[in-house]
Design an enzyme around this catalytic site. Sequence first.
Site, PDB file in Angstrom:
ATOM      1  CB  CYS A  50      -0.871  -0.008   1.031  1.00 39.35           C
ATOM      2  SG  CYS A  50      -1.797   1.620   1.445  1.00 39.35           S
ATOM      3  CB  CYS A  53       0.887   1.145   4.750  1.00 41.14           C
ATOM      4  SG  CYS A  53      -0.648   0.057   5.053  1.00 41.14           S
ATOM      5  CG  ASP A  76       3.335  11.419  -4.818  1.00 43.97           C
ATOM      6  OD1 ASP A  76       4.240  12.244  -4.237  1.00 43.97           O
ATOM      7  OD2 ASP A  76       2.938  10.564  -4.004  1.00 43.97           O
ATOM      8  CG  HIS A 113      -4.198  -1.448   4.528  1.00 42.72           C
ATOM      9  ND1 HIS A 113      -3.783  -0.319   3.409  1.00 42.72           N
ATOM     10  CD2 HIS A 113      -4.947  -2.246   3.984  1.00 42.72           C
ATOM     11  CE1 HIS A 113      -4.111  -1.000   2.260  1.00 42.72           C
ATOM     12  NE2 HIS A 113      -4.829  -2.020   2.474  1.00 42.72           N
ATOM     13  CG  ASN A 153     -13.448   9.438  -4.841  1.00 45.19           C
ATOM     14  OD1 ASN A 153     -14.571  10.266  -4.818  1.00 45.19           O
ATOM     15  ND2 ASN A 153     -12.350   9.886  -5.405  1.00 45.19           N
ATOM     16  CB  SER A 161      -6.474   4.535  -6.332  1.00 44.26           C
ATOM     17  OG  SER A 161      -5.960   5.670  -5.219  1.00 44.26           O
ATOM     18  CG  HIS A 164      -4.280   3.412   3.990  1.00 42.88           C
ATOM     19  ND1 HIS A 164      -3.328   2.672   4.701  1.00 42.88           N
ATOM     20  CD2 HIS A 164      -4.444   4.593   4.982  1.00 42.88           C
ATOM     21  CE1 HIS A 164      -2.843   3.191   5.831  1.00 42.88           C
ATOM     22  NE2 HIS A 164      -3.487   4.317   5.902  1.00 42.88           N
ATOM     23  CG  HIS A 166      -7.123   7.662   0.910  1.00 46.60           C
ATOM     24  ND1 HIS A 166      -7.511   6.648   0.620  1.00 46.60           N
ATOM     25  CD2 HIS A 166      -7.437   8.165  -0.350  1.00 46.60           C
ATOM     26  CE1 HIS A 166      -7.707   6.305  -0.595  1.00 46.60           C
ATOM     27  NE2 HIS A 166      -7.652   7.391  -1.272  1.00 46.60           N
ATOM     28  CD  GLN A 168      -7.977  12.492  -4.576  1.00 49.54           C
ATOM     29  OE1 GLN A 168      -7.291  13.352  -4.846  1.00 49.54           O
ATOM     30  NE2 GLN A 168      -8.328  11.406  -4.981  1.00 49.54           N
ATOM     31  CG  HIS A 298     -23.885  17.152  -0.776  1.00 52.10           C
ATOM     32  ND1 HIS A 298     -25.237  17.436  -0.738  1.00 52.10           N
ATOM     33  CD2 HIS A 298     -23.246  18.457  -0.802  1.00 52.10           C
ATOM     34  CE1 HIS A 298     -25.497  18.715  -0.884  1.00 52.10           C
ATOM     35  NE2 HIS A 298     -24.480  19.375  -0.899  1.00 52.10           N
ATOM     36  CE  LYS A 311     -30.085   7.593  -9.536  1.00 55.77           C
ATOM     37  NZ  LYS A 311     -30.742   6.982 -10.784  1.00 55.77           N
TER      38      LYS A 311
HETATM   39  P1  H2U Z   1      -8.299   8.166  -4.460  1.00 59.62           P
HETATM   40  O1  H2U Z   1      -8.336   6.545  -3.982  1.00 59.62           O
HETATM   41  O2  H2U Z   1      -9.473   8.922  -4.219  1.00 59.62           O
HETATM   42  O3  H2U Z   1      -8.017   8.063  -6.057  1.00 59.62           O
HETATM   43  O4  H2U Z   1      -6.942   9.079  -3.813  1.00 59.62           O
HETATM   44  C1  H2U Z   1      -5.793   8.571  -3.827  1.00 59.62           C
HETATM   45  C2  H2U Z   1      -4.886   9.722  -4.202  1.00 59.62           C
HETATM   46  O5  H2U Z   1      -3.657   9.502  -3.981  1.00 59.62           O
HETATM   47  C3  H2U Z   1      -5.055   9.840  -6.006  1.00 59.62           C
HETATM   48  O6  H2U Z   1      -5.417  11.352  -6.387  1.00 59.62           O
HETATM   49  C4  H2U Z   1      -2.687   9.910  -5.075  1.00 59.62           C
HETATM   50  C5  H2U Z   1      -3.379   9.767  -6.369  1.00 59.62           C
HETATM   51  O7  H2U Z   1      -3.055  10.678  -7.389  1.00 59.62           O
HETATM   52  N1  H2U Z   1      -1.501   9.246  -4.989  1.00 59.62           N
HETATM   53  C6  H2U Z   1      -0.221   9.640  -4.465  1.00 59.62           C
HETATM   54  O8  H2U Z   1      -0.051  10.800  -4.596  1.00 59.62           O
HETATM   55  N2  H2U Z   1       0.836   8.907  -4.452  1.00 59.62           N
HETATM   56  C7  H2U Z   1       1.051   7.651  -4.586  1.00 59.62           C
HETATM   57  O9  H2U Z   1       2.100   7.181  -4.327  1.00 59.62           O
HETATM   58  C8  H2U Z   1      -0.280   7.052  -5.248  1.00 59.62           C
HETATM   59  C9  H2U Z   1      -1.521   7.799  -5.267  1.00 59.62           C
HETATM   60 ZN    ZN Z   2      -2.446   0.990   3.738  1.00 59.47          ZN
END
Ligand code: H2U
Ligand code: ZN
Length: 338
Positions: A50, A53, A76, A113, A153, A161, A164, A166, A168, A298, A311
């Site tokens: 991850c 982590c 990043d 995690h 999200n 993605s 873990h 988190h 944004q 929301h 949906k």
């Molecule tokens: P999401 O799970 O909502 O996609 O948010 C994860 C964000 O983490 C995503 O915008 C960033 C992605 O660009 N990210 C990093 O900044 N560094 C990483 O090593 C992987 C993902």
């Molecule tokens: Zn993690």
Amino acid sequence: MLDWKQDPHRRYNPLTREWVLVSPHRTQRPWQGQVESDDAPQQPEYDPECYLCPGNTRAGGVRNPNYTSTFVFDNDFAALKPDTPLDRFEREGLLIAESEPGICRVVCFSPRHNLTIANMQPGDLRKVVDAWVEQYGELGRHPLIRYVQIFENRGAMMGASNPHPHCQIWSSHAVPNEVAKEQASQLAWGEARGACLLCQYAKLEQAAGDRMVEENASFLTVVPFWAIWPFETMVISKRHLSAIDGLSEAERDGLADILKRITARYDRLFQVSFPYSLGFHQRPTDGSRHEEWHLHLHFYPPLLRSATVRKFLVGYEMLATPQRDITPEAAAGRLREL
Ligand code: H2U
Ligand code: ZN
């Protein structure tokens, strides 16, 4: 007489000044569409793969510290960059473009995690609230930043993605579309009625009761009268506050409490780690007081009738008007029971 529980009707959203079509009788129809798998297998407490982590290396090559509570870093793969020069392009009022400077960050809620908002300790969630308040202030003070959008999200179904815990933060020079719509509506409401739209709405929902999910001393959760997503909810601060920087200590605890409650209800609804997109709407950071703004969040969850049937906003909804089957009152009733 129209049967509002059964007959097709449309409802007005005073925050966006748009309509939603409600067709409750359609809940009868058979479903032979796509069925998705429950995408939340059991996660370990620490995942060496991850990128969020503690102690692991991110995709950009930077190593995370061995953090023990919340952890904030610059994305990043940021969609917005602070050093973007201000510029504008226009041809005959038809081709218009503006440069968009901004700052994107990621906030890890916990070093663990396999946690979610629903199963974090209230004291640890309170630290997440503190991190949001701090980030809102810090990013908002940047001279180019006029709006700080905090959003989460949750779940692969919503495009997260990584499991873990988190969220944004995308902070931008322009005030984004949804925020601009809500701002114009709140401003117009205040000018026409000398009152706050959401203060008035919150009182109305508390009195009506049938769309209320729950409340604590500082916040209430409702399925809005104009909800689009089946189990959409809105969390509204009881006090008229324009943004999270005005929350008292007790209200910060209250926010942590109400978020834990609603996400726990969601998880119980279909016995699955419930996917959603969550976001704050609050005062732009352009230096104005924005008395018209009323802090709220929301929750937009896609699940419709089980862990695997969701949906989509397609067809008529893309081309005409969003539509829902189950009434907001029925959805609120189910969430209240859990
Ligand atoms: P999401 O799970 O909502 O996609 O948010 C994860 C964000 O983490 C995503 O915008 C960033 C992605 O660009 N990210 C990093 O900044 N560094 C990483 O090593 C992987 C993902
Ligand atoms: Zn993690």
